[in-house]
Design a protein around this motif. Structure first.
Motif, PDB file in Angstrom:
ATOM      1  N   LYS A  58       8.045 -18.054  24.222  1.00  0.00           N
ATOM      2  CA  LYS A  58       8.810 -17.420  25.308  1.00  0.00           C
ATOM      3  C   LYS A  58       8.390 -15.986  25.633  1.00  0.00           C
ATOM      4  CE  LYS A  58      13.001 -20.167  25.075  1.00  0.00           C
ATOM      5  NZ  LYS A  58      12.787 -20.969  26.226  1.00  0.00           N
ATOM      6  N   GLU A  59       7.768 -15.289  24.713  1.00  0.00           N
ATOM      7  CA  GLU A  59       7.367 -13.897  24.951  1.00  0.00           C
ATOM      8  C   GLU A  59       6.002 -13.795  25.630  1.00  0.00           C
ATOM      9  OE1 GLU A  59       9.633 -11.471  24.349  1.00  0.00           O
ATOM     10  OE2 GLU A  59      10.847 -13.226  23.843  1.00  0.00           O
ATOM     11  N   LEU A  69      -6.664 -13.194  21.996  1.00  0.00           N
ATOM     12  CA  LEU A  69      -6.803 -14.605  21.662  1.00  0.00           C
ATOM     13  C   LEU A  69      -5.602 -15.401  22.159  1.00  0.00           C
ATOM     14  CD1 LEU A  69      -8.262 -14.290  18.078  1.00  0.00           C
ATOM     15  CD2 LEU A  69      -9.484 -14.778  20.207  1.00  0.00           C
ATOM     16  N   PRO A  70      -5.874 -16.578  22.698  1.00  0.00           N
ATOM     17  CA  PRO A  70      -4.763 -17.376  23.236  1.00  0.00           C
ATOM     18  C   PRO A  70      -3.871 -17.922  22.134  1.00  0.00           C
ATOM     19  CG  PRO A  70      -6.770 -18.683  23.243  1.00  0.00           C
ATOM     20  CD  PRO A  70      -7.156 -17.281  22.811  1.00  0.00           C
ATOM     21  N   GLN A  71      -2.600 -18.017  22.452  1.00  0.00           N
ATOM     22  CA  GLN A  71      -1.660 -18.718  21.573  1.00  0.00           C
ATOM     23  C   GLN A  71      -1.930 -20.218  21.709  1.00  0.00           C
ATOM     24  OE1 GLN A  71       0.037 -16.806  19.725  1.00  0.00           O
ATOM     25  NE2 GLN A  71      -0.087 -14.908  20.827  1.00  0.00           N
ATOM     26  N   PHE A  79      -3.869 -20.975  29.832  1.00  0.00           N
ATOM     27  CA  PHE A  79      -4.192 -20.030  28.760  1.00  0.00           C
ATOM     28  C   PHE A  79      -2.941 -19.233  28.458  1.00  0.00           C
ATOM     29  CE2 PHE A  79      -5.658 -16.085  26.945  1.00  0.00           C
ATOM     30  CZ  PHE A  79      -6.876 -16.351  26.312  1.00  0.00           C
ATOM     31  N   LEU A  80      -2.362 -19.460  27.299  1.00  0.00           N
ATOM     32  CA  LEU A  80      -1.151 -18.765  26.887  1.00  0.00           C
ATOM     33  C   LEU A  80      -1.559 -17.471  26.190  1.00  0.00           C
ATOM     34  CD1 LEU A  80       1.889 -19.329  27.038  1.00  0.00           C
ATOM     35  CD2 LEU A  80       1.723 -20.417  24.804  1.00  0.00           C
ATOM     36  N   SER A  81      -1.124 -16.335  26.752  1.00  0.00           N
ATOM     37  CA  SER A  81      -1.615 -15.030  26.316  1.00  0.00           C
ATOM     38  C   SER A  81      -0.487 -14.123  25.835  1.00  0.00           C
ATOM     39  CB  SER A  81      -2.315 -14.349  27.497  1.00  0.00           C
ATOM     40  OG  SER A  81      -2.610 -13.003  27.206  1.00  0.00           O
ATOM     41  N   PRO A  82      -0.791 -13.275  24.843  1.00  0.00           N
ATOM     42  CA  PRO A  82       0.201 -12.293  24.403  1.00  0.00           C
ATOM     43  C   PRO A  82       0.335 -11.109  25.370  1.00  0.00           C
ATOM     44  CG  PRO A  82      -1.807 -12.029  23.127  1.00  0.00           C
ATOM     45  CD  PRO A  82      -2.006 -13.232  24.011  1.00  0.00           C
ATOM     46  N   LEU A  83      -0.542 -10.999  26.368  1.00  0.00           N
ATOM     47  CA  LEU A  83      -0.462  -9.906  27.337  1.00  0.00           C
ATOM     48  C   LEU A  83       0.804 -10.028  28.184  1.00  0.00           C
ATOM     49  CD1 LEU A  83      -4.146  -9.879  28.647  1.00  0.00           C
ATOM     50  CD2 LEU A  83      -3.109  -8.276  27.036  1.00  0.00           C
ATOM     51  N   THR A  84       1.261  -8.908  28.729  1.00  0.00           N
ATOM     52  CA  THR A  84       2.380  -8.968  29.667  1.00  0.00           C
ATOM     53  C   THR A  84       1.894  -9.626  30.957  1.00  0.00           C
ATOM     54  OG1 THR A  84       1.909  -6.866  30.755  1.00  0.00           O
ATOM     55  CG2 THR A  84       3.308  -6.782  28.763  1.00  0.00           C
ATOM     56  N   PRO A  85       2.798 -10.161  31.760  1.00  0.00           N
ATOM     57  CA  PRO A  85       2.365 -10.746  33.031  1.00  0.00           C
ATOM     58  C   PRO A  85       1.548  -9.759  33.881  1.00  0.00           C
ATOM     59  CG  PRO A  85       4.614 -11.394  32.576  1.00  0.00           C
ATOM     60  CD  PRO A  85       4.236 -10.381  31.532  1.00  0.00           C
ATOM     61  N   ALA A  86       1.972  -8.502  33.934  1.00  0.00           N
ATOM     62  CA  ALA A  86       1.252  -7.503  34.745  1.00  0.00           C
ATOM     63  C   ALA A  86      -0.158  -7.266  34.199  1.00  0.00           C
ATOM     64  CB  ALA A  86       2.031  -6.192  34.798  1.00  0.00           C
ATOM     65  N   TRP A 129       5.576 -16.861  33.578  1.00  0.00           N
ATOM     66  CA  TRP A 129       6.335 -16.636  32.352  1.00  0.00           C
ATOM     67  C   TRP A 129       7.705 -17.259  32.537  1.00  0.00           C
ATOM     68  CZ3 TRP A 129       5.945 -13.072  36.174  1.00  0.00           C
ATOM     69  CH2 TRP A 129       7.113 -12.450  36.602  1.00  0.00           C
ATOM     70  N   MET A 130       8.417 -17.386  31.425  1.00  0.00           N
ATOM     71  CA  MET A 130       9.764 -17.948  31.478  1.00  0.00           C
ATOM     72  C   MET A 130      10.786 -16.823  31.488  1.00  0.00           C
ATOM     73  SD  MET A 130       9.736 -21.289  31.516  1.00  0.00           S
ATOM     74  CE  MET A 130      11.239 -21.969  30.859  1.00  0.00           C
ATOM     75  N   GLU A 131      11.756 -16.965  32.361  1.00  0.00           N
ATOM     76  CA  GLU A 131      12.910 -16.068  32.378  1.00  0.00           C
ATOM     77  C   GLU A 131      14.125 -16.986  32.323  1.00  0.00           C
ATOM     78  OE1 GLU A 131      14.304 -13.172  35.753  1.00  0.00           O
ATOM     79  OE2 GLU A 131      12.492 -12.363  34.769  1.00  0.00           O
TER      80      GLU A 131
END
Length: 185
Positions: free
Chosen positions: A37-38, A77-79, A94-101, A126-128
């Motif tokens: 979710k993050e 690195l992708p999750q 590609f699931l990323s730890p970066l913020t959407p911005a 992202w999920m909200e």
């Protein structure tokens, strides 16, 4: 690479198939994001008008941009990542730890600087709560995408169907030919 082979080789896709794959794509997006979710999710697709959405030439173009994406995101690195090569077109998640911005800024750079970047939608989601959200260029203070035929706002051209499929295919063929020349010089 001629227009005749680029848009004649490959399986024809029906509207029902496009709608079904779009529904499956949303399910995959939700599944990936609900597990992390993050994180932010990159969804990469090509914009290919007409009944043929994928073939060997288009797959090669997709692979070129995918390699660039992975170079740019190499330190993040992708999750999880998932590549699907479908007759409706290749898809990359590609699931990323970066913020959407942060992720969107990197993807806009690719869209604007890679020789094939104009042919891609590199969307960031992202999920909200239970809702899928996406970030736009304008939310980052960037210009909207320009049409690769007339340089007007691309969404306006798409909504109004300003250009024929043949005109778009001709422009795409030219972008691919010039991009291939540029990449392989």
């Amino acid at each position: 690479m001629s227009n005749t082979t680029l848009f004649t080789e490959g399986e024809r896709v029906t509207l029902a198939e496009m709608l079904a794959v779009r529904e499956k794509r949303v399910a995959i997006q939700r599944e990936l994001l609900s597990s992390q979710k993050e994180d932010s999710l990159l969804m990469a697709l090509m914009n290919i008008p007409g009944p043929i959405k994928n073939n060997q030439q288009l797959e090669a173009v997709f692979t070129e941009v995918l390699e660039r994406i992975e170079e740019v995101l190499g330190n993040d690195l992708p999750q999880a990542s998932l590549y699907r090569n479908l007759k409706t077109g290749a898809e990359y998640f590609f699931l990323s730890p970066l913020t959407p911005a942060q992720l969107k800024e990197k993807m806009v750079m690719i869209e604007e600087t890679h020789p094939f970047g104009r042919l891609f939608d590199l969307d960031v989601l992202w999920m909200e709560g239970n809702d899928l959200k996406s970030i736009s260029r304008t939310e980052l203070g960037l210009n909207t995408r320009r049409c690769f035929i007339c340089n007007r706002d691309a969404k306006d051209c798409g909504r109004s169907r300003r250009h024929t499929i043949e005109e778009m295919q001709e422009a795409i063929s030219k972008i691919i030919q010039e991009g291939s020349d540029q990449l392989h010089d």
